[in-house]
Each structure stands twice: as C-alpha cells, then as structure tokens.
Design an enzyme around this catalytic site. Structure first.
Site, mmCIF file in Angstrom:
data_model
loop_
_atom_site.group_PDB
_atom_site.id
_atom_site.type_symbol
_atom_site.label_atom_id
_atom_site.label_comp_id
_atom_site.label_asym_id
_atom_site.label_seq_id
_atom_site.Cartn_x
_atom_site.Cartn_y
_atom_site.Cartn_z
ATOM 1 N NE ARG A 43 -0.245 0.317 4.967
ATOM 2 C CZ ARG A 43 0.681 1.158 5.401
ATOM 3 N NH1 ARG A 43 1.004 2.213 4.690
ATOM 4 N NH2 ARG A 43 1.317 0.950 6.538
ATOM 5 N N GLY A 58 2.069 4.981 1.519
ATOM 6 C CA GLY A 58 2.246 5.517 2.863
ATOM 7 C C GLY A 58 3.411 4.920 3.630
ATOM 8 C CB VAL A 113 5.469 2.501 9.835
ATOM 9 C CG1 VAL A 113 5.769 3.719 10.695
ATOM 10 C CG2 VAL A 113 5.251 1.263 10.713
ATOM 11 C CB THR A 114 -0.199 2.510 10.181
ATOM 12 O OG1 THR A 114 -1.175 2.971 11.146
ATOM 13 C CG2 THR A 114 -0.750 1.294 9.446
ATOM 14 C CG HIS A 122 -3.250 -2.690 10.946
ATOM 15 N ND1 HIS A 122 -3.955 -1.525 10.743
ATOM 16 C CD2 HIS A 122 -2.564 -2.915 9.799
ATOM 17 C CE1 HIS A 122 -3.715 -1.070 9.524
ATOM 18 N NE2 HIS A 122 -2.867 -1.892 8.932
ATOM 19 N N GLY A 154 -4.623 3.871 3.432
ATOM 20 C CA GLY A 154 -3.554 3.437 2.536
ATOM 21 C C GLY A 154 -4.150 2.584 1.442
ATOM 22 C CG LEU A 160 -11.394 2.977 6.329
ATOM 23 C CD1 LEU A 160 -11.714 2.852 7.818
ATOM 24 C CD2 LEU A 160 -12.333 3.992 5.701
ATOM 25 C CB CYS A 202 0.972 8.187 9.043
ATOM 26 S SG CYS A 202 -0.448 7.116 9.395
#
Length: 202
Positions: free
Chosen positions: A71, A73, A75-76, A78, A140, A152, A169
């Site tokens: 994707r 962007g 780092v995020t 979850h 992303g 999302l 992000c």
C-alpha cells in the site's frame, strides 16, 4: 457509485499476510462484472510498512512483527479493537480517481463520527481523519489497473501504546486516539462497518 460495495465481516484477529494475499488474488482475478467488496475485520498486533516506508520511523517495534506491504504511505499499527475496512473497488468502472476515493473514505469516517456527536476533520498534508489533532483513522491504498485494494483503519477500542513505538504514518510525535476514549461506549464493530460501507455509496 450507485450502490454499496458488498460488505463481508471476516471476523476478529485475521492474519495480515493471509488477508493481504487474498486481496491481491481477488483483484488479479477481477473481471468487468466482478462486484466491489468491503472486507471488515481486525488484525492481531502488527506494524505494516507502506511502499514509502522509511526505517527511521520504526522506533522500537519490539515483539510486534513488522510487515512490508504494497500500500501507499509509511508505517502504521493494526491491532485488536481497530476496525479494518478493506475496499476492493473498481475505481475505473465507477469513474473515480484515487484522490476522490481517499476523500470518500475520509468522509465516511467523518460522517460516522459526526453521527456519534464527534467533530473530526481531514488534513491536506496527511491523509486520514483527526479529532482535535489526534489521528483516529488511517488510510492506505494500492491501485492496479484502475482497481484498488487496502483501505482504512479506524481506532475504536484499542490499546494505543504500540503507536508510541513508531512515528505513525511518518509523523514524529503524532497523537492518536480512539472512539472509546471519545464516546465512552461504542457500537459493535460489524455494525460500524455496515454504516461506513453504506456511507461510501452516498
């Protein structure tokens, strides 16, 4: 879009790699008649690093796995209590560009929060949805031949501590929040997913 994507509730703690592979298969096998879909679920704790991801934004991942993904962007994070809505949509067929789809995703979250009495906003420099400067939803996408997947993540009722192990992000010190901290009580995740999917068609 004239109709809502088909919503599938895939359940809690679905493995990230397996779900990602399933999204790629679904997208690769699409025909002009393949219906659009929204996959709603949660993941076990995992950091995902987008195509633009930079190592310096991974501060201290510790025991939480880090998965490079396709994707857009940075780092995020979850984890349990975070609603994931993966949108498998033929944007070309719908006559939508990537920016408009991002806008619609953000607007669905803004609309849902508004119905709960929470004012939120988007930021032109950083996709997502924010409440009083704190990020509550991240976006992303991957678009291949006009067809998108990923989507999302909306923080509902989760442990926010892992966000301190990264620059969310790609933004150092970015505050994060979730709906439980704002509302006290929140609807069940499948119910929220249904409302968001419906808003995407409007």
């Amino acid at each position: 879009m004239s109709s809502s994507p088909e919503l599938l509730w895939l359940g809690e703690r679905r493995d990230y790699r397996a779900t990602w592979a399933a999204m790629r298969r679904y997208t690769a096998r699409r025909t002009r008649e393949t219906p659009d879909a929204c996959w709603a679920l949660t993941h076990p704790p995992v950091f995902t690093q987008g195509l633009a991801g930079r190592q310096e934004h991974l501060l201290n991942p510790g025991h939480i796995p880090v998965i490079p993904t396709d994707r857009g962007g940075q780092v995020t994070y979850h984890g349990p209590g975070q609603l994931i809505l993966y949108t498998l949509v033929d944007l070309k067929r719908a006559g939508l560009g990537p920016r408009e789809w991002v806008y619609r995703l953000e607007q669905a979250v803004i609309g849902w929060l508004g119905e709960q009495g929470v004012a939120s906003e988007r930021r032109p420099d950083a996709p997502g949805v924010y409440v009083d400067g704190a990020k509550i939803a991240a976006l992303g996408l991957k678009i291949r031949q006009g067809r998108c997947y990923h989507g999302l993540s909306l923080n509902i009722d989760m442990d926010l501590a892992p966000f301190a192990r990264i620059n969310p992000c790609g933004y150092q010190g970015l505050a994060v929040t979730d709906a439980k901290r704002l509302l006290g009580e929140t609807p069940a995740l499948p119910s929220i997913a249904s409302e968001l999917a419906g808003m995407l068609a409007s």
